[in-house]
Motif scaffolding. Structure first.
Motif, PDB file in Angstrom:
ATOM      1  N   VAL A 174      52.373 -51.430 -10.025  1.00  0.00           N
ATOM      2  CA  VAL A 174      51.891 -51.797 -11.357  1.00  0.00           C
ATOM      3  C   VAL A 174      53.078 -51.825 -12.304  1.00  0.00           C
ATOM      4  N   LEU A 175      53.529 -53.039 -12.646  1.00  0.00           N
ATOM      5  CA  LEU A 175      54.682 -53.230 -13.531  1.00  0.00           C
ATOM      6  C   LEU A 175      54.324 -54.120 -14.713  1.00  0.00           C
ATOM      7  N   GLY A 176      53.033 -54.245 -15.015  1.00  0.00           N
ATOM      8  CA  GLY A 176      52.590 -55.131 -16.085  1.00  0.00           C
ATOM      9  C   GLY A 176      52.966 -54.620 -17.462  1.00  0.00           C
ATOM     10  N   GLY A 177      52.883 -55.524 -18.469  1.00  0.00           N
ATOM     11  CA  GLY A 177      53.113 -55.147 -19.851  1.00  0.00           C
ATOM     12  C   GLY A 177      54.545 -54.801 -20.169  1.00  0.00           C
ATOM     13  N   ASN A 178      55.487 -55.393 -19.461  1.00  0.00           N
ATOM     14  CA  ASN A 178      56.909 -55.148 -19.710  1.00  0.00           C
ATOM     15  C   ASN A 178      57.608 -56.442 -20.100  1.00  0.00           C
ATOM     16  N   LYS A 179      58.935 -56.500 -19.911  1.00  0.00           N
ATOM     17  CA  LYS A 179      59.702 -57.693 -20.249  1.00  0.00           C
ATOM     18  C   LYS A 179      60.465 -58.197 -19.028  1.00  0.00           C
ATOM     19  N   LEU A 180      59.863 -58.030 -17.870  1.00  0.00           N
ATOM     20  CA  LEU A 180      60.514 -58.447 -16.630  1.00  0.00           C
ATOM     21  C   LEU A 180      60.627 -59.966 -16.590  1.00  0.00           C
ATOM     22  N   ASN A 181      61.777 -60.453 -16.138  1.00  0.00           N
ATOM     23  CA  ASN A 181      62.008 -61.894 -16.092  1.00  0.00           C
ATOM     24  C   ASN A 181      62.401 -62.332 -14.689  1.00  0.00           C
ATOM     25  N   GLY A 182      62.800 -63.598 -14.575  1.00  0.00           N
ATOM     26  CA  GLY A 182      63.127 -64.135 -13.264  1.00  0.00           C
ATOM     27  C   GLY A 182      61.871 -64.504 -12.506  1.00  0.00           C
ATOM     28  N   SER A 183      61.979 -64.582 -11.209  1.00  0.00           N
ATOM     29  CA  SER A 183      60.855 -65.012 -10.365  1.00  0.00           C
ATOM     30  C   SER A 183      60.282 -63.839  -9.582  1.00  0.00           C
ATOM     31  N   ILE A 184      59.121 -64.057  -9.008  1.00  0.00           N
ATOM     32  CA  ILE A 184      58.524 -63.059  -8.120  1.00  0.00           C
ATOM     33  C   ILE A 184      59.292 -63.098  -6.801  1.00  0.00           C
ATOM     34  N   PRO A 185      59.844 -61.977  -6.333  1.00  0.00           N
ATOM     35  CA  PRO A 185      60.654 -62.008  -5.100  1.00  0.00           C
ATOM     36  C   PRO A 185      59.857 -62.521  -3.913  1.00  0.00           C
ATOM     37  N   ILE A 186      60.463 -63.416  -3.163  1.00  0.00           N
ATOM     38  CA  ILE A 186      59.762 -63.949  -1.984  1.00  0.00           C
ATOM     39  C   ILE A 186      59.650 -62.881  -0.894  1.00  0.00           C
ATOM     40  N   THR A 187      60.472 -61.822  -1.014  1.00  0.00           N
ATOM     41  CA  THR A 187      60.428 -60.751  -0.016  1.00  0.00           C
ATOM     42  C   THR A 187      59.248 -59.809  -0.216  1.00  0.00           C
ATOM     43  N   LEU A 188      58.484 -60.002  -1.292  1.00  0.00           N
ATOM     44  CA  LEU A 188      57.362 -59.108  -1.571  1.00  0.00           C
ATOM     45  C   LEU A 188      56.351 -59.097  -0.423  1.00  0.00           C
ATOM     46  N   GLY A 189      56.300 -60.211   0.305  1.00  0.00           N
ATOM     47  CA  GLY A 189      55.362 -60.309   1.422  1.00  0.00           C
ATOM     48  C   GLY A 189      55.653 -59.350   2.557  1.00  0.00           C
ATOM     49  N   LEU A 243      55.873 -56.250   2.262  1.00  0.00           N
ATOM     50  CA  LEU A 243      55.069 -55.053   2.018  1.00  0.00           C
ATOM     51  C   LEU A 243      53.641 -55.324   2.470  1.00  0.00           C
ATOM     52  N   GLN A 244      53.411 -55.191   3.747  1.00  0.00           N
ATOM     53  CA  GLN A 244      52.143 -55.630   4.321  1.00  0.00           C
ATOM     54  C   GLN A 244      50.997 -54.653   4.099  1.00  0.00           C
ATOM     55  N   LYS A 245      51.297 -53.484   3.496  1.00  0.00           N
ATOM     56  CA  LYS A 245      50.219 -52.537   3.186  1.00  0.00           C
ATOM     57  C   LYS A 245      49.746 -52.665   1.737  1.00  0.00           C
ATOM     58  N   LEU A 246      50.329 -53.594   0.996  1.00  0.00           N
ATOM     59  CA  LEU A 246      49.973 -53.751  -0.414  1.00  0.00           C
ATOM     60  C   LEU A 246      48.486 -54.043  -0.581  1.00  0.00           C
ATOM     61  N   GLN A 247      47.886 -53.352  -1.552  1.00  0.00           N
ATOM     62  CA  GLN A 247      46.486 -53.599  -1.894  1.00  0.00           C
ATOM     63  C   GLN A 247      46.320 -54.014  -3.351  1.00  0.00           C
ATOM     64  N   ASP A 248      47.226 -53.551  -4.235  1.00  0.00           N
ATOM     65  CA  ASP A 248      47.088 -53.812  -5.670  1.00  0.00           C
ATOM     66  C   ASP A 248      48.462 -54.156  -6.237  1.00  0.00           C
ATOM     67  N   VAL A 249      48.609 -55.383  -6.773  1.00  0.00           N
ATOM     68  CA  VAL A 249      49.850 -55.821  -7.410  1.00  0.00           C
ATOM     69  C   VAL A 249      49.524 -56.267  -8.831  1.00  0.00           C
ATOM     70  N   ASP A 250      50.139 -55.606  -9.816  1.00  0.00           N
ATOM     71  CA  ASP A 250      49.914 -55.928 -11.229  1.00  0.00           C
ATOM     72  C   ASP A 250      51.261 -56.218 -11.878  1.00  0.00           C
ATOM     73  N   LEU A 251      51.532 -57.503 -12.137  1.00  0.00           N
ATOM     74  CA  LEU A 251      52.763 -57.943 -12.801  1.00  0.00           C
ATOM     75  C   LEU A 251      52.434 -58.691 -14.088  1.00  0.00           C
ATOM     76  N   GLU A 252      51.236 -58.483 -14.637  1.00  0.00           N
ATOM     77  CA  GLU A 252      50.774 -59.275 -15.771  1.00  0.00           C
ATOM     78  C   GLU A 252      51.574 -58.982 -17.038  1.00  0.00           C
ATOM     79  N   TYR A 253      51.544 -59.930 -17.956  1.00  0.00           N
ATOM     80  CA  TYR A 253      52.168 -59.817 -19.277  1.00  0.00           C
ATOM     81  C   TYR A 253      53.640 -59.403 -19.194  1.00  0.00           C
ATOM     82  N   ASN A 254      54.396 -60.210 -18.449  1.00  0.00           N
ATOM     83  CA  ASN A 254      55.845 -60.131 -18.419  1.00  0.00           C
ATOM     84  C   ASN A 254      56.391 -61.507 -18.784  1.00  0.00           C
ATOM     85  N   GLN A 255      57.578 -61.828 -18.338  1.00  0.00           N
ATOM     86  CA  GLN A 255      58.184 -63.128 -18.623  1.00  0.00           C
ATOM     87  C   GLN A 255      58.626 -63.804 -17.332  1.00  0.00           C
TER      88      GLN A 255
END
Length: 611
Positions: free
Chosen positions: A101-116, A118-130
C-alpha cells in the motif's frame, strides 16, 4: 493513532525478534531524506508487517533499503506519507509480500514490470500518485491478486487483456487516469465485485457482455465518453448495489430492466442525454436510497410509489418536461394528457419550444440588465490603488500578501493571496483538511466557521485551514451533532446553525459549498446583489441551467479560450458540487470524503482535457 512526533528511531534494528511494526496515524518524520530508518530494519529478520501510513515522512522511497527488508515481510503500508521517487524494482526481492500500500504519495515513473515476480500478492494500492505509462502485462502474473487500486495517476493506453486471467480479482479501481480502451475479454471477470473505471477516456457503447459480471456490487463508469443506449442486460446484475454512469453521452431511455436490480441502493444517471419516461419498474427497488437523474431529457410523470416518496427535487432537476408532485419543483401532470388529440399534441410540440426560448431570453435579458445597472466593477473614479486595472495595484497587493501571510494575530486582517489560477487546488486542500477533521479522529471535529478568511496559503500555494476559535469536538454517544450558542459568520453558516444553534459536520459541508461558490463566482454571500429571498446559493442554482457564464468569475473563463468547452464543463461540475453541499436538509448533504473524491475527479478531468 496517537500524536507522536519527531524522528522514527534508527535503533529499531536492535529488536532482532521484531515481527510487527505499526506506527501509522501519527506525526512522525524521518531524520534523513532517504528514510534511513528503513535501513536498520534489515536486521529484523522476522519482520512480517510494517505500517507507516499517515505520517509526514517527506522523503524519497529508497531502492536499496526496501530491497533489503526481511524476506519474510508480508505487509508493507506507507499510505499518505508524502513520499516521492519511483517504485524501486528491488521491492521484488520481498517474495513473500501479499500487501503493498503506497497510495496517496508523490511516486512517479512507471509501474515496475518486475512486480509480477511477487506471485503471492493479494492487495496492491498505488492510487493517487503521479505514475505514468501503461499498466504492465506482467502484473497479471500475480495470479492471487484480490484487490488492485491504481486510480488517480496518469496511466494511459489499454487495460491489459491478460486481466481476464486474474480469476481471484475482486476489486479493480482504475479511475482518474488516461486509459482509452477496454479489451473484449475483460468482461469475463465473472467474480469481480467492485469495478471503478471513472474519469478516463473510454468511449463507445457500453458492452452487452457486462451481463457476465454477475457478482458485481458496484460499477462506476462516470465521467467518460460512453455513448449509445444503456444495455438492458445490466438489469440481470441482481447483486448490484451502486451504479454510477453520470457525465457521459448516453442516450435513449432508462431500461425497464433496471427494476430487476433488486439490491440497488444508489443510481446516478445524471448529465447524459437520456430521454423518455422514468420507468415505473423502479418503484420495485425497495433498497434504493440515492437517485440522481438530473440534467437529462426525461419527460412525463415522476413515479410516486416505492422509494420515490423519499427523493427530493435534486434527483430530477434539469429535466424540463417532467411533471409530478409540487414538492419536486416540477409542474403538476395534466389528467387529460393521455387523451390529447394528435392536433393538440402537434400544437404543444410547436408552442412549447418557442415559449421555452422566449422565457429563457427574458431571464437572460433581466440578468444582463441588472449587471449593466450595477456598473463596471472597477470604477475609473476610484483611487488608483483600488483600481485593479492599474499595474501598480497588483504589485502593491503582492507585497502586502508577502508580508502578511507570514504573520498571524487575531487583530490583523487575514489575507489569502493574490492567486488567480489555483482556485481548484486550493479548494481541494481545504476539502482534504475538512475530511481529516471529520474522519481523521475517533471523535469528529467541527470547524464551525469555514470561510475564505480562515484559509491561509503558504509559499507553495498550499492551503491551510485556520482559526479554530469556535470549533467543536463531538464526543459522547451521539457523534452526529451538538448545540452551541456561539454565532458563526453570516452568509456561510448552515440554516440549522442559524435557526437552532445546531452544529454538525453537515454544517461545515454547507459552509464549504458557499466558499466554493464564492471562489468561482467572485461574489461574497453578503454581496449587495443578494437580499430578501435571493441568496448566493439561489442565484447559482437559478442561473446555472441557463448558462455557466452567467455566474462564473469572468477572469476564470472566456469564450475565446481554445479550451473553453473543457473548462466550462469543469466549472459546471464545481457549481453542481457546491449545490450538493448546500441542500437544505443536513442529512441529504454529501460528506467531506465524497467532496474530496469529486474535486479530484474534476481536476483530473480538466488536466486530461486541457493540458
Amino acid at each position: 493513532m496517537n500524536s507522536f512526533s519527531g524522528f522514527i528511531p534508527s535503533t529499531f534494528g536492535n529488536l532482532r525478534n521484531l515481527e510487527w511494526l505499526t506506527l501509522y496515524d501519527n506525526n512522525l518524520t524521518s531524520s534523513t531524506l532517504d528514510l534511513s530508518f528503513l535501513s536498520s530494519l534489515s536486521n529484523c529478520k522476522s519482520l512480517t508487517h510494517i505500517s507507516l501510513s499517515n505520517n509526514p515522512l517527506d522523503g524519497i522511497l529508497p531502492r536499496t533499503y526496501v530491497g533489503n527488508l526481511s524476506h519474510s515481510l508480508k505487509n508493507f503500508y506507507m499510505y499518505n506519507c508524502n513520499v516521492s521517487g519511483g517504485i524501486p524494482e528491488e521491492i521484488t526481492n520481498l517474495t513473500d509480500l501479499t500487501t503493498i500500500v503506497l497510495g496517496g504519495n508523490k511516486l512517479n515513473g512507471s509501474i515496475p514490470i518486475t512486480l509480477g515476480k511477487l506471485q503471492k500478492l493479494q492487495d496492491v494500492d498505488l492510487e493517487y500518485n503521479q505514475l505514468e505509462g501503461s499498466i504492465p502485462d506482467s502484473i497479471c502474473l500475480s495470479v492471487e491478486l484480490y484487490e488492485l487500486e491504481l486510480g488517480g495517476n496518469k496511466l494511459s493506453g489499454s487495460i491489459p487483456a491478460c486481466f481476464s486471467n486474474m480469476t481471484f480479482l475482486k476489486v479493480l479501481s482504475l479511475g482518474s487516469n488516461e486509459l482509452t480502451s477496454i479489451p473484449l475479454n475483460f468482461w469475463s471477470l465473472k467474480d469481480i465485485l467492485d469495478l471503478n473505471l471513472s474519469s478516463n477516456c473510454f468511449s463507445g457503447p457500453l458492452p452487452l457482455e457486462i451481463r457476465n459480471l454477475k457478482a458485481l456490487i458496484e460499477i462506476d463508469f462516470s465521467m467518460n465518453n460512453f455513448s449509445g443506449i444503456i444495455p438492458m442486460e445490466i438489469g440481470s446484475l441482481k447483486n448490484l448495489e451502486n451504479l454510477f454512469l453520470e457525465y457521459n453521452r448516453l442516450e435513449g431511455s432508462i431500461p425497464d430492466s433496471f427494476g430487476d436490480l433488486i439490491s440497488l441502493k444508489s443510481l446516478n444517471l445524471s448529465y447524459n442525454n437520456l430521454s423518455g419516461t422514468i420507468p415505473v419498474s423502479l418503484e420495485k427497488l425497495s433498497y434504493l436510497k440515492d437517485l440522481n437523474l438530473s440534467f437529462n431529457k426525461l419527460k412525463g410523470e415522476i413515479p410516486r410509489g416505492g422509494s420515490f416518496g423519499n427523493f427530493s427535487a435534486e434527483s430530477f432537476k434539469g429535466n424540463e418536461l417532467l411533471c409530478g408532485s409540487p414538492n419536486l419543483q416540477v409542474p403538476p401532470c395534466k389528467a387529460s394528457i393521455h387523451r390529447t388529440s394528435r392536433k393538440n399534441a402537434l400544437i404543444l410540440g410547436i408552442v412549447l419550444p418557442f415559449s421555452t426560448i422566449f422565457m429563457t431570453a427574458i431571464i437572460l435579458f433581466i440578468i444582463k440588465y441588472q449587471k449593466r445597472e450595477k456598473g463596471p466593477p472597477n470604477d475609473p473614479n476610484m483611487p488608483p490603488v483600488f483600481n485593479l486595472q492599474c499595474g501598480r495595484a497588483f504589485k502593491s497587493f503582492d507585497v502586502e500578501c508577502a508580508m502578511m501571510k507570514s504573520i498571524r494575530h487575531r487583530n490583523l486582517v487575514k489575507v489569502i493571496s493574490s492567486c488567480s489560477n489555483e482556485e481548484l487546488n486550493i479548494m481541494i486542500d481545504v476539502a482534504s483538511a475538512l475530511e481529516y477533521l471529520h474522519f481523521g479522529y475517533s471523535a469528529p471535529v467541527i470547524h464551525c466557521d469555514l470561510k475564505p478568511s480562515n484559509v491561509l496559503l503558504d509559499d507553495n500555494m498550499v492551503a491551510h485551514l485556520s482559526d479554530f476559535g469556535i470549533a467543536k469536538l463531538l464526543t459522547g454517544e451521539d457523534q452526529s451533532m451538538t448545540q452551541t450558542q456561539t454565532l458563526a459568520t453570516i452568509g456561510y453558516m448552515a440554516p440549522e446553525y442559524g435557526r437552532e444553534g445546531q452544529v454538525s459536520t453537515n454544517g461545515d459541508v454547507y459552509s464549504f459549498g458557499i466558499m466554493l461558490m464564492e471562489t468561482f463566482t467572485r461574489k461574497k454571500p453578503t454581496d449587495e446583489l443578494f437580499n430578501g429571498e435571493m441568496t448566493l446559493k439561489h442565484w447559482v442554482n437559478d442561473c446555472l441551467p441557463i448558462s455557466t457564464m452567467e455566474v462564473v468569475d469572468a477572469n476564470l473563463l472566456s469564450q475565446e479560450d481554445i479550451h473553453f468547452v473543457a473548462k466550462e464543463q469543469c466549472v459546471s461540475f464545481v457549481f453542481n458540487l457546491a449545490l450538493e453541499c448546500t441542500v437544505e436538509s443536513p442529512e441529504q448533504r454529501i460528506n467531506a470524503k465524497e467532496i474530496v473524491a469529486k474535486l479530484l475527479k474534476i481536476r483530473d478531468s480538466l488536466l486530461r482535457n486541457v493540458y
